[in-house]
Design a protein around this motif. Structure first.
Motif, mmCIF file in Angstrom:
data_model
loop_
_atom_site.group_PDB
_atom_site.id
_atom_site.type_symbol
_atom_site.label_atom_id
_atom_site.label_comp_id
_atom_site.label_asym_id
_atom_site.label_seq_id
_atom_site.Cartn_x
_atom_site.Cartn_y
_atom_site.Cartn_z
ATOM 1 N N CYS A 1 0.828 -1.215 0.000
ATOM 2 C CA CYS A 1 0.000 0.000 0.000
ATOM 3 C C CYS A 1 0.854 1.254 0.000
ATOM 4 C CB CYS A 1 -0.942 0.005 1.199
ATOM 5 S SG CYS A 1 -0.117 0.091 2.811
ATOM 6 N N GLY A 2 2.132 1.113 0.284
ATOM 7 C CA GLY A 2 3.009 2.270 0.285
ATOM 8 C C GLY A 2 4.457 1.874 0.426
ATOM 9 N N TYR A 3 5.345 2.839 0.211
ATOM 10 C CA TYR A 3 6.787 2.607 0.265
ATOM 11 C C TYR A 3 7.459 3.880 0.767
ATOM 12 C CZ TYR A 3 11.467 3.042 -1.780
ATOM 13 O OH TYR A 3 12.791 3.301 -1.987
ATOM 14 N N TYR A 4 8.367 3.707 1.706
ATOM 15 C CA TYR A 4 9.125 4.841 2.232
ATOM 16 C C TYR A 4 10.605 4.489 2.333
ATOM 17 C CZ TYR A 4 4.943 7.397 3.777
ATOM 18 O OH TYR A 4 3.755 8.089 3.815
ATOM 19 N N LYS A 5 11.448 5.473 1.998
ATOM 20 C CA LYS A 5 12.851 5.432 2.397
ATOM 21 C C LYS A 5 12.918 6.042 3.787
ATOM 22 C CE LYS A 5 15.245 5.760 -2.066
ATOM 23 N NZ LYS A 5 16.207 6.575 -2.862
ATOM 24 N N ILE A 6 13.522 5.321 4.728
ATOM 25 C CA ILE A 6 13.568 5.817 6.099
ATOM 26 C C ILE A 6 14.998 5.789 6.632
ATOM 27 C CG2 ILE A 6 11.224 4.959 6.535
ATOM 28 C CD1 ILE A 6 12.560 2.793 8.351
ATOM 29 N N SER A 7 15.199 6.543 7.704
ATOM 30 C CA SER A 7 16.462 6.493 8.448
ATOM 31 C C SER A 7 16.129 6.619 9.923
ATOM 32 C CB SER A 7 17.398 7.626 8.019
ATOM 33 O OG SER A 7 18.492 7.741 8.926
ATOM 34 N N ASN A 8 16.472 5.605 10.685
ATOM 35 C CA ASN A 8 16.254 5.669 12.129
ATOM 36 C C ASN A 8 17.172 6.682 12.785
ATOM 37 O OD1 ASN A 8 14.260 3.577 12.205
ATOM 38 N ND2 ASN A 8 15.886 2.060 12.034
ATOM 39 N N ILE A 9 18.400 6.734 12.339
ATOM 40 C CA ILE A 9 19.381 7.627 12.973
ATOM 41 C C ILE A 9 19.041 9.097 12.716
ATOM 42 C CG2 ILE A 9 21.003 7.566 11.020
ATOM 43 C CD1 ILE A 9 23.273 7.601 13.093
ATOM 44 N N ASP A 10 18.541 9.416 11.506
ATOM 45 C CA ASP A 10 18.195 10.802 11.171
ATOM 46 C C ASP A 10 16.707 11.084 11.307
ATOM 47 O OD1 ASP A 10 20.820 11.422 10.649
ATOM 48 O OD2 ASP A 10 20.673 11.025 8.499
ATOM 49 N N ASN A 11 15.940 10.107 11.765
ATOM 50 C CA ASN A 11 14.499 10.256 11.994
ATOM 51 C C ASN A 11 13.765 10.707 10.722
ATOM 52 O OD1 ASN A 11 12.118 10.135 13.428
ATOM 53 N ND2 ASN A 11 12.369 12.151 14.399
ATOM 54 N N ILE A 12 14.036 10.016 9.627
ATOM 55 C CA ILE A 12 13.419 10.337 8.341
ATOM 56 C C ILE A 12 12.257 9.388 8.075
ATOM 57 C CG2 ILE A 12 13.783 10.465 5.836
ATOM 58 C CD1 ILE A 12 16.720 11.103 6.404
ATOM 59 N N ASN A 13 11.066 9.945 7.902
ATOM 60 C CA ASN A 13 9.852 9.214 7.505
ATOM 61 C C ASN A 13 9.433 8.130 8.494
ATOM 62 O OD1 ASN A 13 9.265 10.625 5.143
ATOM 63 N ND2 ASN A 13 10.629 9.347 3.901
ATOM 64 N N ILE A 14 9.814 8.250 9.747
ATOM 65 C CA ILE A 14 9.436 7.234 10.733
ATOM 66 C C ILE A 14 7.940 7.339 11.057
ATOM 67 C CG2 ILE A 14 9.868 6.302 13.030
ATOM 68 C CD1 ILE A 14 12.203 5.991 11.050
ATOM 69 N N GLU A 15 7.513 8.520 11.533
ATOM 70 C CA GLU A 15 6.103 8.683 11.875
ATOM 71 C C GLU A 15 5.224 8.684 10.635
ATOM 72 O OE1 GLU A 15 5.517 12.075 14.329
ATOM 73 O OE2 GLU A 15 6.540 11.208 16.061
ATOM 74 N N GLU A 16 5.724 9.276 9.532
ATOM 75 C CA GLU A 16 4.934 9.314 8.294
ATOM 76 C C GLU A 16 4.580 7.907 7.818
ATOM 77 O OE1 GLU A 16 7.420 13.067 8.384
ATOM 78 O OE2 GLU A 16 7.654 10.958 8.924
ATOM 79 N N SER A 17 5.526 6.999 7.931
ATOM 80 C CA SER A 17 5.290 5.637 7.445
ATOM 81 C C SER A 17 4.239 4.920 8.270
ATOM 82 C CB SER A 17 6.607 4.846 7.426
ATOM 83 O OG SER A 17 7.179 4.760 8.722
ATOM 84 N N ILE A 18 4.330 5.012 9.585
ATOM 85 C CA ILE A 18 3.375 4.279 10.418
ATOM 86 C C ILE A 18 1.977 4.887 10.296
ATOM 87 C CG2 ILE A 18 3.705 5.585 12.570
ATOM 88 C CD1 ILE A 18 3.361 1.762 12.252
ATOM 89 N N ARG A 19 1.888 6.208 10.113
ATOM 90 C CA ARG A 19 0.585 6.840 9.920
ATOM 91 C C ARG A 19 -0.065 6.360 8.621
ATOM 92 N NH1 ARG A 19 2.908 12.747 11.322
ATOM 93 N NH2 ARG A 19 2.737 12.696 13.601
ATOM 94 N N THR A 20 0.744 6.224 7.591
ATOM 95 C CA THR A 20 0.213 5.727 6.319
ATOM 96 C C THR A 20 -0.386 4.341 6.490
ATOM 97 O OG1 THR A 20 1.745 7.019 4.959
ATOM 98 C CG2 THR A 20 0.836 5.025 3.967
ATOM 99 N N LEU A 21 0.321 3.467 7.197
ATOM 100 C CA LEU A 21 -0.181 2.114 7.397
ATOM 101 C C LEU A 21 -1.456 2.118 8.239
ATOM 102 C CD1 LEU A 21 0.152 -0.898 6.920
ATOM 103 C CD2 LEU A 21 1.588 -1.009 8.961
ATOM 104 N N ILE A 22 -1.494 2.941 9.277
ATOM 105 C CA ILE A 22 -2.688 3.018 10.132
ATOM 106 C C ILE A 22 -3.898 3.461 9.328
ATOM 107 C CG2 ILE A 22 -3.739 4.311 12.033
ATOM 108 C CD1 ILE A 22 -0.975 4.258 13.399
ATOM 109 N N ASN A 23 -3.713 4.456 8.488
ATOM 110 C CA ASN A 23 -4.823 4.926 7.652
ATOM 111 C C ASN A 23 -5.286 3.841 6.674
ATOM 112 O OD1 ASN A 23 -5.439 7.650 8.482
ATOM 113 N ND2 ASN A 23 -3.466 8.274 7.654
ATOM 114 N N GLU A 24 -4.338 3.092 6.122
ATOM 115 C CA GLU A 24 -4.700 1.996 5.213
ATOM 116 C C GLU A 24 -5.470 0.912 5.945
ATOM 117 O OE1 GLU A 24 -4.380 1.501 1.953
ATOM 118 O OE2 GLU A 24 -3.524 3.496 1.633
#
Length: 414
Positions: free
Chosen positions: A153-176
């Motif tokens: 349903c979606g795809y994100y490039k993320i980085s845990n160390i730089d906090n990139i797209n962490i919350e955005e990704s989980i919100r997308t899944l929750i909405n789906e």
């Protein structure tokens, strides 16, 4: 967006999977505590973490994350947790191509346990702050199309160390997940509410999704063929495909069957890059293209592509994936062996092609006919083929079945 005033949602159960050391634990730490952990410990089996995700000022969604160890794929112990999930995340590491290679292994395992391929799922490419594995360069360039074709349903490039797209990704899944729940709740429980009788299986609408490969040497017109078939257009400007492109085409096979074609246009350079096994996975059929005006694209090109295809996908002689030989640019003068019909028939037979077609993307000769023939070959054994996504009457899923042994089909037709 989910509105707290519209309904109260219970805790969502989200599975987090992927190979070991892809960063799953650090992803969870970012979500729960907004910190980056250098802890590289490995789960023995799984961790279960509960938290709340804030979607807006008024809405918090309780979730439970089941973080599965990378060593547990296929293990019976974790099937209980998979049975109860609302959605899942598959994570891979952009610095290690082998973690990408195992995406479909995880996805098939989850689908087999849940007995559906319709569960909301997200693909995360972690460690985007680091340099990508060179083997993934071409794959990453067409990742959006790949995800659409595979069913994410979606795809994100993320980085845990730089906090990139962490919350955005989980919100997308929750909405789906929420949209999926709503569609299940509001959809009709029966396919025959407006009718006086229940439809038989034979009468219900079936929908299949087929992955079709188009491979061959560079410059043979693969992209032009696909553009002619999908968009009925032709461009005389040559553009070399980088990695792979994916084109989508829906066809009405008959009154009861709809087929979604995901046509993978693979660069002629990929045979030398060692990544073709990633592109071949779950293919239902294949077109190997050569240029009729350049015999070498047949003799030293198509032959090697067929060997590569057979070695990496057609490993079961009793249930081979249909493969056509396509002599493109037939509006040009044929050269060498290509001009000899008897030799070409023998060539096709010796190399186990289902059929030979001469085509022209420029003049629109045999483009639709060749692909329709390939679809017909696939449909002969559609209900026993692996990797084919099936839907019955829009709401009923048909499980994958093991492939029975069948007699090998004849190679060529005159």
């Amino acid at each position: 967006m989910i509105s707290s005033s519209s309904f109260v949602i219970d805790q969502l159960k989200i599975l987090l999977v992927g190979d070991s050391a892809t960063g799953k634990y650090c992803y969870v730490k970012r979500l729960t505590h907004n910190v980056f952990s250098n802890d590289t410990r490995k789960n023995e089996e799984y961790d279960i973490i509960s938290t709340k995700i804030k979607l807006d000022e008024h809405t918090e969604i309780p979730i439970q994350i089941i973080n599965i160890s990378g060593s547990q794929c296929g293990k019976t112990k974790i099937k209980t947790y998979i049975n109860n999930i609302d959605g899942y995340i598959i994570m891979f590491d952009v610095t290690r191509a082998e973690t990408y290679d195992n995406i479909m292994m995880w996805k098939k395992f989850i689908n087999s346990v849940k007995q559906t391929n319709n569960l909301p799922c997200l693909l995360l490419a972690n460690k985007c702050d680091l340099e990508e594995d060179q083997g993934l360069n071409s794959v990453m360039a067409s990742m959006d199309n790949y995800c659409q074709a595979i069913g994410f349903c979606g795809y994100y490039k993320i980085s845990n160390i730089d906090n990139i797209n962490i919350e955005e990704s989980i919100r997308t899944l929750i909405n789906e997940i929420t949209q999926h729940r709503n569609s299940v709740t509001t959809s009709s429980p029966s396919i025959s509410i407006s009718q006086t009788r229940t439809l038989s299986v034979e009468e219900r609408k079936k929908e299949y999704t087929l992955k079709i490969l188009v491979i061959g040497e560079r410059g043979t017109g693969k992209t032009a063929m696909i553009q002619r078939y999908v968009n009925n257009s032709f461009s005389g400007i040559y553009r070399s495909t980088i990695g792979t492109d994916i084109a989508l085409k829906k066809i009405q096979y008959n009154d009861h069957i709809t087929v979604n074609l995901h046509i993978w246009d693979i660069s002629g350079e990929e045979r030398f890059g060692g990544m073709t096994h990633l592109f071949y996975k779950n293919a239902a059929g294949c077109l190997i293209v050569f240029d009729v005006s350049k015999p070498l694209t047949l003799i030293s090109g198509a032959v090697k592509w067929k060997v590569d295809f057979d070695n990496k996908l057609n490993i079961d002689d009793h249930n081979p994936v249909p493969c056509l030989l396509i002599g493109n640019k037939c509006d040009l003068v044929k050269e060498g062996v290509v001009a000899n019909e008897a030799q070409m028939t023998e060539f096709c037979h010796n190399h186990k092609f289902n059929h030979l077609y001469e085509t022209s993307a420029k003049e629109n000769i045999n483009i639709g006919e060749s692909i329709l023939f390939l679809v017909e070959e696939i449909m002969k054994n559609i209900d026993t083929m692996k990797g084919v996504r099936r839907r019955l009457s829009e709401i009923i899923e048909i499980k994958e079945q093991a492939s029975p042994k069948i007699q090998k089909s004849n190679c060529c037709h005159s």
